[in-house]
Design an enzyme around this catalytic site. Structure first.
Site, PDB file in Angstrom:
ATOM      1  N   SER A 172       0.826  -1.213   0.000  1.00  0.00           N
ATOM      2  CA  SER A 172       0.000   0.000   0.000  1.00  0.00           C
ATOM      3  C   SER A 172       0.857   1.259   0.000  1.00  0.00           C
ATOM      4  O   SER A 172       1.950   1.285   0.592  1.00  0.00           O
ATOM      5  CB  SER A 172      -0.877  -0.031   1.258  1.00  0.00           C
ATOM      6  OG  SER A 172      -1.338   1.252   1.572  1.00  0.00           O
TER       7      SER A 172
ATOM      8  N   TYR B   4      -2.531  -0.185  10.148  1.00  0.00           N
ATOM      9  CA  TYR B   4      -2.695  -0.776   8.808  1.00  0.00           C
ATOM     10  C   TYR B   4      -1.408  -0.627   7.998  1.00  0.00           C
ATOM     11  O   TYR B   4      -0.901  -1.596   7.416  1.00  0.00           O
ATOM     12  CB  TYR B   4      -3.861  -0.098   8.082  1.00  0.00           C
ATOM     13  CG  TYR B   4      -3.932  -0.439   6.608  1.00  0.00           C
ATOM     14  CD1 TYR B   4      -4.335  -1.705   6.190  1.00  0.00           C
ATOM     15  CD2 TYR B   4      -3.582   0.504   5.629  1.00  0.00           C
ATOM     16  CE1 TYR B   4      -4.389  -2.021   4.826  1.00  0.00           C
ATOM     17  CE2 TYR B   4      -3.641   0.197   4.279  1.00  0.00           C
ATOM     18  CZ  TYR B   4      -4.040  -1.068   3.884  1.00  0.00           C
ATOM     19  OH  TYR B   4      -4.090  -1.381   2.534  1.00  0.00           O
TER      20      TYR B   4
HETATM   21  N1  LIG Z   1      -8.468  -0.360  -2.591  1.00  0.00           N
HETATM   22  C1  LIG Z   1      -7.371   0.365  -2.406  1.00  0.00           C
HETATM   23  O1  LIG Z   1      -7.352   1.554  -2.686  1.00  0.00           O
HETATM   24  C2  LIG Z   1      -6.127  -0.267  -1.855  1.00  0.00           C
HETATM   25  C3  LIG Z   1      -4.980   0.553  -1.676  1.00  0.00           C
HETATM   26  C4  LIG Z   1      -3.818  -0.029  -1.168  1.00  0.00           C
HETATM   27  C5  LIG Z   1      -3.789  -1.374  -0.890  1.00  0.00           C
HETATM   28  N2  LIG Z   1      -4.922  -2.138  -1.067  1.00  0.00           N
HETATM   29  C6  LIG Z   1      -4.853  -3.573  -0.740  1.00  0.00           C
HETATM   30  O2  LIG Z   1      -5.367  -4.313  -1.843  1.00  0.00           O
HETATM   31  C7  LIG Z   1      -6.022  -5.484  -1.343  1.00  0.00           C
HETATM   32  C8  LIG Z   1      -7.449  -5.565  -1.862  1.00  0.00           C
HETATM   33  O3  LIG Z   1      -8.151  -4.409  -1.451  1.00  0.00           O
HETATM   34  P1  LIG Z   1      -9.671  -4.143  -1.823  1.00  0.00           P
HETATM   35  O4  LIG Z   1      -9.859  -2.674  -1.843  1.00  0.00           O
HETATM   36  O5  LIG Z   1     -10.066  -4.954  -2.988  1.00  0.00           O
HETATM   37  O6  LIG Z   1     -10.376  -4.684  -0.478  1.00  0.00           O
HETATM   38  P2  LIG Z   1     -11.677  -5.579  -0.250  1.00  0.00           P
HETATM   39  O7  LIG Z   1     -11.986  -5.472   1.205  1.00  0.00           O
HETATM   40  O8  LIG Z   1     -12.721  -5.212  -1.233  1.00  0.00           O
HETATM   41  O9  LIG Z   1     -11.157  -7.048  -0.575  1.00  0.00           O
HETATM   42  C9  LIG Z   1     -10.451  -7.836   0.346  1.00  0.00           C
HETATM   43  C10 LIG Z   1     -11.066  -9.210   0.358  1.00  0.00           C
HETATM   44  O10 LIG Z   1     -10.313 -10.019   1.269  1.00  0.00           O
HETATM   45  C11 LIG Z   1     -11.206 -10.851   1.965  1.00  0.00           C
HETATM   46  N3  LIG Z   1     -10.603 -11.256   3.239  1.00  0.00           N
HETATM   47  C12 LIG Z   1     -10.398 -10.481   4.339  1.00  0.00           C
HETATM   48  N4  LIG Z   1      -9.827 -11.209   5.309  1.00  0.00           N
HETATM   49  C13 LIG Z   1      -9.671 -12.458   4.817  1.00  0.00           C
HETATM   50  C14 LIG Z   1      -9.116 -13.643   5.346  1.00  0.00           C
HETATM   51  N5  LIG Z   1      -8.642 -13.692   6.594  1.00  0.00           N
HETATM   52  N6  LIG Z   1      -9.092 -14.750   4.568  1.00  0.00           N
HETATM   53  C15 LIG Z   1      -9.579 -14.714   3.300  1.00  0.00           C
HETATM   54  N7  LIG Z   1     -10.128 -13.611   2.748  1.00  0.00           N
HETATM   55  C16 LIG Z   1     -10.151 -12.485   3.494  1.00  0.00           C
HETATM   56  C17 LIG Z   1     -12.462 -10.024   2.162  1.00  0.00           C
HETATM   57  O11 LIG Z   1     -13.616 -10.828   2.370  1.00  0.00           O
HETATM   58  C18 LIG Z   1     -12.509  -9.225   0.861  1.00  0.00           C
HETATM   59  O12 LIG Z   1     -13.369  -9.843  -0.087  1.00  0.00           O
HETATM   60  C19 LIG Z   1      -5.909  -5.431   0.170  1.00  0.00           C
HETATM   61  O13 LIG Z   1      -4.760  -6.167   0.538  1.00  0.00           O
HETATM   62  C20 LIG Z   1      -5.688  -3.954   0.448  1.00  0.00           C
HETATM   63  O14 LIG Z   1      -5.014  -3.757   1.669  1.00  0.00           O
HETATM   64  C21 LIG Z   1      -6.093  -1.614  -1.540  1.00  0.00           C
END
Ligand SMILES: NC(=O)c1ccc[n+]([C@@H]2O[C@H](COP(=O)([O-])OP(=O)(O)OC[C@H]3O[C@@H](n4cnc5c(N)ncnc54)[C@H](O)[C@@H]3O)[C@@H](O)[C@H]2O)c1
Length: 319
Positions: free
Chosen positions: A131, A156
């Protein structure tokens, strides 16, 4: 090396994971989506994210927790996985202040399990979500991958930096290729309901006021989700190595500019509740994307206004 054809996507039911899953399926690959459907937001929304993928014969959904080594192992073995994109995590800066130990458990322990099982099952490649928050509080930019990142300002962000360190340890000890994708605020169709663009748009369409923390001058480098997904796929197909790469849009937009763009697209004017700045929120993110461009040919192509127009069209289509 040939491109991976049988991919495990952790967090496949989420915003980025479901978009990536469809892209991989469109390219003729098999995808095993692994997701616990945690309660961070509604299961109904996650199931809708996977509607199109679920109709495809090359897609399998496994409900499981990344901290459950036996479940991860089974998914890797049964489907002879040859590439892993690890996106499952507890996301979001502010909620991590309330549940820091749980964030550490899911994100750091969970990532260790995914890496350990990938090594055991001979998967040569893992691409995982880091991130932009690892860069901490800065007013300069753009941020480069070799900048100092040892001062995260939220639990985080600390877990995401810890995951990068864990990944390097696995790479060094076992030779596994890992790309740590430092994602700068992704947006577009299916965006998570807690993220500002989505939260503001939902409230504006209901005629509710929107909470703005600080004076609206905070800046974000926004990444359109399809541009990000193209980068993640390129990372998956690259020669295995340890890499840390920025995936951003390459320009900054202020919170106020973002609100004005939403107003134009949604044809509503925003009523703003001005609130004090929140602990953990950084003032600015801005990606230097030259390394990802050189290494992978990463080239985000979607202008912010166009990305918001597509996001708004999606929002209208679902509610
Ligand atoms: N969206 C952003 O802007 C952004 C920015 C930086 C980093 N990220 C990272 O990208 C990744 C995806 O983000 P996103 O926005 O799609 O989030 P999201 O919450 O939509 O997707 C994450 C998914 O992981 C699943 N999950 C959570 N804990 C779990 C576990 N213990 N076992 C199995 N599944 C689990 C959730 O059910 C969810 O469907 C994450 O790692 C997030 O930290 C996202």
């Amino acid at each position: 090396m040939s491109r991976p054809e049988r991919i495990l996507v952790t967090g496949a039911a989420g915003f980025i994971g479901s978009t990536l899953t469809e892209q991989l399926l469109d390219e003729g690959r098999r995808v095993v989506g692994f997701d616990s459907f945690d309660d961070f937001y509604a299961e109904e929304e996650k199931l809708r994210n996977l509607e199109a993928a679920s109709r495809r014969a090359e897609f399998r959904l496994v409900r499981g927790d990344i901290r459950d080594a036996a479940a991860v192992s089974k998914a890797l073995a049964e489907h002879r996985i040859d590439g892993v994109v690890h996106l499952a995590a507890l996301a979001g800066v502010r909620p991590s202040l309330e549940r820091p130990a749980l964030y550490a458990d899911v994100n750091v322990n969970g990532t260790s399990v995914v890496l350990e099982q990938s090594v055991r099952h001979g998967s040569p490649k893992v691409v995982m979500a880091s991130s932009s928050s690892v860069y901490g509080e800065r007013s300069d930019g753009p941020f480069r991958e070799d900048d100092r990142v040892d001062r995260p300002i939220s639990p985080y962000a600390a877990t995401k930096k810890a995951c990068e360190l864990v990944a390097h340890g696995f790479h060094h000890a076992h030779g596994i290729g890992v790309v740590c994708a430092r994602i700068f605020t992704a947006y577009g169709p299916r965006q998570r309901p807690d993220l500002a663009i989505r939260k503001f748009a939902d409230r504006m369409r209901r005629g509710e006021s929107i909470p703005v923390f600080g004076d609206g001058s905070a800046q974000r480098d926004f990444t359109y989700v399809s541009d990000l997904v193209a980068g993640l796929v390129a990372a998956l197909d690259a020669e295995p190595a340890f890499r840390v790469l920025n995936f951003g849009g390459g320009r900054t937009v202020s919170v106020l500019e973002m609100i004005r763009t939403l107003e134009r697209e949604l044809a509503v004017s925003a009523r703003i509740d001005w609130l004090p700045r929140q602990t953990g929120d950084v003032t600015k993110t801005w990606a230097d994307i030259s390394l990802a461009r050189e290494t992978l040919g990463y080239s985000p192509a979607t202008p912010f206004e166009e990305g918001i127009a597509r996001f708004a069209a999606w929002l209208r289509s679902v509610r």
